[in-house]
Design a protein around this motif. Structure first.
Motif, PDB file in Angstrom:
ATOM      1  N   LYS A   1       0.828  -1.215   0.000  1.00  0.00           N
ATOM      2  CA  LYS A   1       0.000   0.000   0.000  1.00  0.00           C
ATOM      3  C   LYS A   1       0.858   1.260   0.000  1.00  0.00           C
ATOM      4  CE  LYS A   1      -3.453  -1.921   3.158  1.00  0.00           C
ATOM      5  NZ  LYS A   1      -4.109  -1.626   4.434  1.00  0.00           N
TER       6      LYS A   1
ATOM      7  N   LEU B   1       2.733   4.072   2.073  1.00  0.00           N
ATOM      8  CA  LEU B   1       2.616   4.589   3.438  1.00  0.00           C
ATOM      9  C   LEU B   1       1.164   4.495   3.897  1.00  0.00           C
ATOM     10  CD1 LEU B   1       4.818   7.816   3.118  1.00  0.00           C
ATOM     11  CD2 LEU B   1       5.470   5.615   4.112  1.00  0.00           C
TER      12      LEU B   1
ATOM     13  N   ARG C   1       2.220  10.025  -3.016  1.00  0.00           N
ATOM     14  CA  ARG C   1       2.261   8.847  -3.885  1.00  0.00           C
ATOM     15  C   ARG C   1       1.632   9.138  -5.249  1.00  0.00           C
ATOM     16  NH1 ARG C   1       2.682   3.179  -2.780  1.00  0.00           N
ATOM     17  NH2 ARG C   1       1.268   1.826  -3.916  1.00  0.00           N
TER      18      ARG C   1
ATOM     19  N   CYS D   1      -3.821  12.801   3.218  1.00  0.00           N
ATOM     20  CA  CYS D   1      -3.849  11.950   2.020  1.00  0.00           C
ATOM     21  C   CYS D   1      -3.077  10.645   2.212  1.00  0.00           C
ATOM     22  CB  CYS D   1      -3.302  12.700   0.812  1.00  0.00           C
ATOM     23  SG  CYS D   1      -4.507  13.840   0.138  1.00  0.00           S
ATOM     24  N   ARG D   2      -2.534  10.421   3.410  1.00  0.00           N
ATOM     25  CA  ARG D   2      -1.852   9.135   3.642  1.00  0.00           C
ATOM     26  C   ARG D   2      -2.816   8.063   4.130  1.00  0.00           C
ATOM     27  NH1 ARG D   2       2.706   9.688   0.722  1.00  0.00           N
ATOM     28  NH2 ARG D   2       3.958  11.440   1.442  1.00  0.00           N
TER      29      ARG D   2
ATOM     30  N   ASN E   1      -5.191   5.194   3.856  1.00  0.00           N
ATOM     31  CA  ASN E   1      -5.495   4.205   2.829  1.00  0.00           C
ATOM     32  C   ASN E   1      -6.977   3.842   2.868  1.00  0.00           C
ATOM     33  OD1 ASN E   1      -2.952   3.845   1.552  1.00  0.00           O
ATOM     34  ND2 ASN E   1      -2.233   2.757   3.386  1.00  0.00           N
ATOM     35  N   HIS E   2      -7.385   3.071   1.857  1.00  0.00           N
ATOM     36  CA  HIS E   2      -8.799   2.689   1.737  1.00  0.00           C
ATOM     37  C   HIS E   2      -9.093   1.393   2.485  1.00  0.00           C
ATOM     38  CE1 HIS E   2     -12.592   1.505  -0.156  1.00  0.00           C
ATOM     39  NE2 HIS E   2     -12.051   0.292  -0.195  1.00  0.00           N
TER      40      HIS E   2
ATOM     41  N   PHE F   1      -7.939   3.926  -8.866  1.00  0.00           N
ATOM     42  CA  PHE F   1      -6.792   4.081  -7.948  1.00  0.00           C
ATOM     43  C   PHE F   1      -5.684   3.062  -8.188  1.00  0.00           C
ATOM     44  CE2 PHE F   1     -10.428   6.007  -5.851  1.00  0.00           C
ATOM     45  CZ  PHE F   1      -9.916   7.236  -5.491  1.00  0.00           C
TER      46      PHE F   1
END
Ligand SMILES: C[S@@+](CC[C@H](N)C(=O)[O-])C[C@H]1O[C@@H](n2cnc3c(N)ncnc32)[C@H](O)[C@@H]1O
Length: 347
Positions: free
Chosen positions: A40, A42, A100, A143-144, A146-147, A200
């Motif tokens: 993933k 970070l 990223r 924005c770090r 994750n989903h 994504f």
């Protein structure tokens, strides 16, 4: 921060009085750290237990742009981004460049544009701009996140303070990854995974996506029913006045809304659970079931603070009505009978 749209857009935004106001302060001791987490890249991880409704991070965007840029015929969108970024301070440029880029670089998608596409979160503009128009914002630490298809945090943006933030949808344990939903997580697995792969560029390997076949199929059935109900609810109520009575999908009953609510809670879909609780309150009133309406209202307040945060003015109002401070109300809701207040949705 830069606004990228057109020269007129830059002038309008530069004149906003909010730039003279300091941004709302972030938590004094950030409850998270950013670290590597395998494929993933970070991710954000809780440093300590984060109670439901706590603000995890709050920040103004690094870059903010219109999703449809007005570029000249002889300029590409990527070139437009390059020149806009070149005008920023070197600190801002390096913060932006460290984000990223999960997009494949092509003639149309440069690295910079790829970073925007990978990280953009939705924002709105303050009045008198159209409050329903969506813009793209890129943040540093925010924005770090994750989903996850059953996320534990909620992203929101305040147009008034021009600040984005994450709040804890449920209690997050120390060491747990802090996640948000990038797509409509109420949809079944195949649909979610297709959007995540296309937009994504990753295969979701979250717990829900990795359920064994029988459980995965049960999860899909429940999510599809929740999604269909909520879509219909949205369609029916899209254009009604704020003070008007809400409209319910054909054949909706308190029993059906309560069943969908139990499913949403089982799936750990907190945002859907909040909407379903509010709908169940309306249906309980329609069916003159006052005790259920009161029980569900308390449950709804508990979900409201998860989404809006423990500092929400709406939550403060409810607490005041109950003769409590927001902190006392939060403790009471957390420690109360689970049946009364809705599960804490902890693992
Ligand atoms: C906004 S960034 C999230 C932070 C990013 N991991 C980083 O290193 O900065 C979005 C990108 O992170 C990765 N990502 C996010 N959630 C993921 C997940 N559940 N599984 C795999 N990759 C994920 C994907 O590459 C995605 O395009």
């Amino acid at each position: 921060m830069v606004y990228i749209d057109s020269l007129k857009g830059v002038q309008t935004v530069s004149a906003w009085p909010l730039w003279t106001q300091p941004a709302p302060p972030p938590p004094v001791h950030p409850p998270f750290k950013i670290r590597e987490c395998g494929d993933k890249g970070l991710g954000m991880f809780a440093l300590r237990r984060i109670p439901r409704g706590d603000v995890i991070v709050s920040q103004r965007p690094l870059l903010f742009s219109h999703p449809c840029l007005h570029v000249h015929a002889d300029q590409t969108v990527s070139a437009f981004y390059e020149s806009a970024l070149a005008g920023l301070s070197s600190d801002t440029q390096s913060a932006f460049n460290s984000l990223r880029n999960a997009q494949l670089e092509t003639e149309d998608v440069s690295r910079i544009r790829g970073i925007v596409l990978t990280n953009a979160l939705g924002t709105q503009l303050p009045p008198p701009h159209d409050p329903t128009a969506n813009y793209n914002a890129v943040f540093t630490s925010l924005c770090r996140a994750n989903h996850d298809c059953s996320p534990n945090a909620h992203y929101s943006f305040s147009a008034e303070t021009f600040t984005g933030r994450l709040t804890a949808l449920r209690a997050i344990q120390a060491g747990e990854e802090i996640t948000i939903g990038y797509t409509d997580i109420e949809f079944p697995r195949a649909q979610r995974r297709q959007v995540l792969a296309t937009k994504f560029n990753f295969d979701c390997g979250c717990e829900t996506c990795c359920l064994p076949p029988k459980k995965a199929s049960e999860s899909d059935t429940r999510r599809a029913a929740i999604a269909a109900f909520l879509i219909r609810l949205n369609e029916l109520n899209a254009d009604i006045a704020e003070e008007a009575e809400p409209l319910f999908p054909e054949g909706a009953t308190l029993a059906r809304a309560s069943e969908l609510l139990r499913w949403a809670e089982g799936e750990r879909l907190v945002e859907a659970a909040y909407k379903l609780t509010m709908t169940a309150v309306g249906l309980a009133l329609k069916e003159h079931n006052m005790s259920e309406a009161i029980r569900l209202t308390l449950r709804a307040i508990n979900y409201l603070r998860a989404e809006e945060g423990n500092d929400s003015p709406h939550f403060a109002w409810f607490a005041r009505e109950a003769g409590l401070s927001p902190e006392q109300m939060a403790t009471k809701l957390d420690s109360s009978d689970e049946e009364m207040m809705g599960p804490n949705l902890n693992a």
